[in-house]
Design an enzyme around this catalytic site. Structure first.
Site, short mmCIF file in Angstrom:
data_model
loop_
_atom_site.label_atom_id
_atom_site.label_comp_id
_atom_site.label_asym_id
_atom_site.label_seq_id
_atom_site.Cartn_x
_atom_site.Cartn_y
_atom_site.Cartn_z
N ASN A 1 2.05 9.54 0.99
CA ASN A 1 0.67 9.90 1.26
C ASN A 1 -0.10 8.68 1.76
O ASN A 1 -0.13 7.65 1.09
CB ASN A 1 0.00 10.45 0.00
CG ASN A 1 -1.42 10.94 0.26
OD1 ASN A 1 -1.62 11.85 1.05
ND2 ASN A 1 -2.39 10.33 -0.40
N GLU A 2 -0.69 8.80 2.94
CA GLU A 2 -1.54 7.76 3.52
C GLU A 2 -0.91 6.37 3.36
O GLU A 2 -1.49 5.47 2.75
CB GLU A 2 -2.92 7.81 2.87
CG GLU A 2 -3.64 9.13 3.10
CD GLU A 2 -5.02 9.19 2.45
OE1 GLU A 2 -5.27 8.39 1.51
OE2 GLU A 2 -5.84 10.02 2.86
N PRO A 3 0.26 6.14 3.94
CA PRO A 3 1.00 4.90 3.70
C PRO A 3 0.33 3.65 4.25
O PRO A 3 0.61 2.54 3.78
CB PRO A 3 2.34 5.14 4.40
CG PRO A 3 2.05 6.17 5.44
CD PRO A 3 1.01 7.06 4.83
N ASN B 1 -6.33 12.95 7.48
CA ASN B 1 -7.35 13.18 6.46
C ASN B 1 -8.68 12.57 6.92
O ASN B 1 -8.72 11.39 7.29
CB ASN B 1 -6.95 12.59 5.12
CG ASN B 1 -5.70 13.24 4.54
OD1 ASN B 1 -5.36 14.37 4.90
ND2 ASN B 1 -5.02 12.54 3.65
#
Length: 470
Positions: free
Chosen positions: A121-123, A203
């Site tokens: 997630n959102e690296p 996002n």
């Protein structure tokens, strides 16, 4: 979307889809459900809310077994995540295989419909210390794709969601690109995801973005009442969403993936914890967003397009991260007691209605823990207990622009004490702080609610434990 179709016909239509055994194809409207809260809806209650409100898809942050059980035979498209705390312990393909069996194969056989598997997630987000060597490793995408294919789930797509700060040159959409420090790794991920027909998931926090880039807050709304706009060649952008979307389109085009599908993984408007974060603005934001989506007009760089997205989010999360600010705990369209905060029509017919109320919630007794206000207490200990109560609960309604910012100091101490007391299921021991007393008199003010929490049997386990079914 469903204008002039009666609820009976909607039911029949959904039944036909269910018999066909596939989730909705094409653009969809989904919602995120995180459970980082002291009290949570039970999963069956969430499923009822989705079905009653016509929401077809859900992203689940913690894919626990009992949560997935609730989605069996509902035809709701489910997206789950291989979380970072799981990935960092993965050494062999067998571990990914086990996860896919446990979370996908087993529950697919029970009638759960899966749309995406998020890997990490959102690296590349700048605000956290997440281990990028784990979170942004394309090998995990490859291993997950292999595991899904092994179980013949070729229709379930693999991807990784990204936050807006993966982009640079967020001034004009045509100049958008991926950050230089992540570009090589990002392009490697995009190549893999697009080759395997997955979407780029972005996002967007509009309230964060307008203040981060110095835009007029009105730019975040589709009914922009200011003169602020962005002119980029022949294209004019009057709202943040189309501006950001096309900035990503430009970045993908420069990376050689100009036609890659884009899904908005998170978008919404918080109702507390920040300037302009309130229920009135949230209702206004969603009304404009849904009117825009219903028109299917797309963006200047991708005109006449349906856009899929997941709203943020179903409920508030009183234990959510505060990395971006206190408003991170106030994304919920619903309060934690199952009452909708404002009017929103998920069918996008622009009806002036509130969504259905969650059924089955039970309030705890009308009791509050408050500070007695005495002035002879040791001030140092009062401050110490006040800070401890906030750290152990949720004081995100304090701060500039927040709903409880105007409380006096004794009232703020009472609020902190009460939040700790309520989030621990009214355990009287949690009120054992200096000056703490139990009262049956509601201490709420016209602007600041001192909540009573709901009874819950829900336990959030993170959704990462793997048993030995496979």
């Amino acid at each position: 979307m469903y204008k002039n179709i009666s609820s009976l016909w909607i039911g029949l239509f959904m039944s036909v889809i269910f018999l066909c055994g596939a989730i909705q194809v094409g653009a969809f409207l989904g919602i995120n459900w995180g459970r980082a809260a002291g009290q949570n809806f039970v999963p069956s209650m969430v499923v009822d809310l989705l079905l009653q409100n016509g929401i077809t898809d859900m992203r689940i942050f913690q894919p626990s077994f009992h949560v997935l059980d609730a989605f069996a035979d509902t035809n709701i498209g489910v997206t789950i995540t291989l979380q970072v705390n799981f990935l960092k312990n993965v050494k062999r393909q067998k571990q990914i295989d086990n996860f896919i069996y446990e979370r996908i194969k087993f529950y697919s056989d029970k009638g759960v419909k899966f749309r995406y598997v998020y890997v990490g997630n959102e690296p590349f987000i700048k605000t956290t210390n997440q281990n990028r060597l784990v979170n942004g490793d394309v090998n995990f995408l490859n291993m997950t794709r292999y595991a899904l294919d092994t179980f013949n789930f070729t229709d379930i797509k693999v991807t990784t969601p990204h936050f807006l700060d993966c982009l640079i040159n967020v001034t004009k959409p045509s100049e958008g690109d991926f950050r230089e420090d992540i570009k090589e790794k990002m392009i490697e991920m995009v190549d893999f995801i697009d080759k395997n027909s997955g979407p780029f998931v972005l996002n967007i926090f509009p309230i964060h973005t307008v203040f981060r880039y110095g835009f007029d807050v009105e730019f975040a709304f589709f009914d922009n009442k200011s003169k602020f706009k962005v002119v980029d060649g022949n294209n004019t952008y009057n709202n943040l969403f189309t501006f950001v979307y096309d900035t990503l389109v430009s970045a993908l085009t420069k990376a050689g993936h100009g036609n890659m599908d884009i899904v908005i993984g998170q978008i919404g408007w918080p109702t507390d914890g920040y300037i302009s974060a309130n229920e009135e603005n949230a209702e206004r934001f969603y009304r404009g967003l849904f009117q825009y989506m219903a028109r299917k007009e797309g963006t200047p760089l991708r005109p006449n397009r349906d856009i899929s997205m997941y709203l943020l989010s179903l409920t508030d999360e009183t234990r959510n991260t505060l990395e971006y600010g206190a408003y991170m705990r106030h994304w919920g369209i619903y309060k934690l007691d199952g009452i909708p905060k404002y009017k929103i029509d998920f069918t996008m017919q622009d009806r002036d209605i509130k969504p259905t109320v969650a059924k089955g919630t039970v309030y705890m007794p009308k009791r509050w823990c408050v500070f007695d206000g005495r002035t002879d207490h040791n001030e140092t200990i009062v401050l110490q207990d006040y800070k401890y109560a906030c750290d152990d609960s949720d004081c995100s309604s304090f701060g500039a622009g927040a709903s409880c910012d105007n409380l006096s100091f004794p009232q703020k101490v009472s609020y902190a004490y009460n939040m700790r007391y309520q989030m621990e299921n009214q355990d009287q021991r949690k009120c054992n702080m200096i000056g703490g007393v139990i009262t049956t008199v509601n201490p709420s003010t016209p602007d600041c609610e001192f909540p009573i929490e709901i009874l819950t049997a829900e336990i959030v386990d993170g959704g990462n434990a793997v048993t030995k079914r496979y």
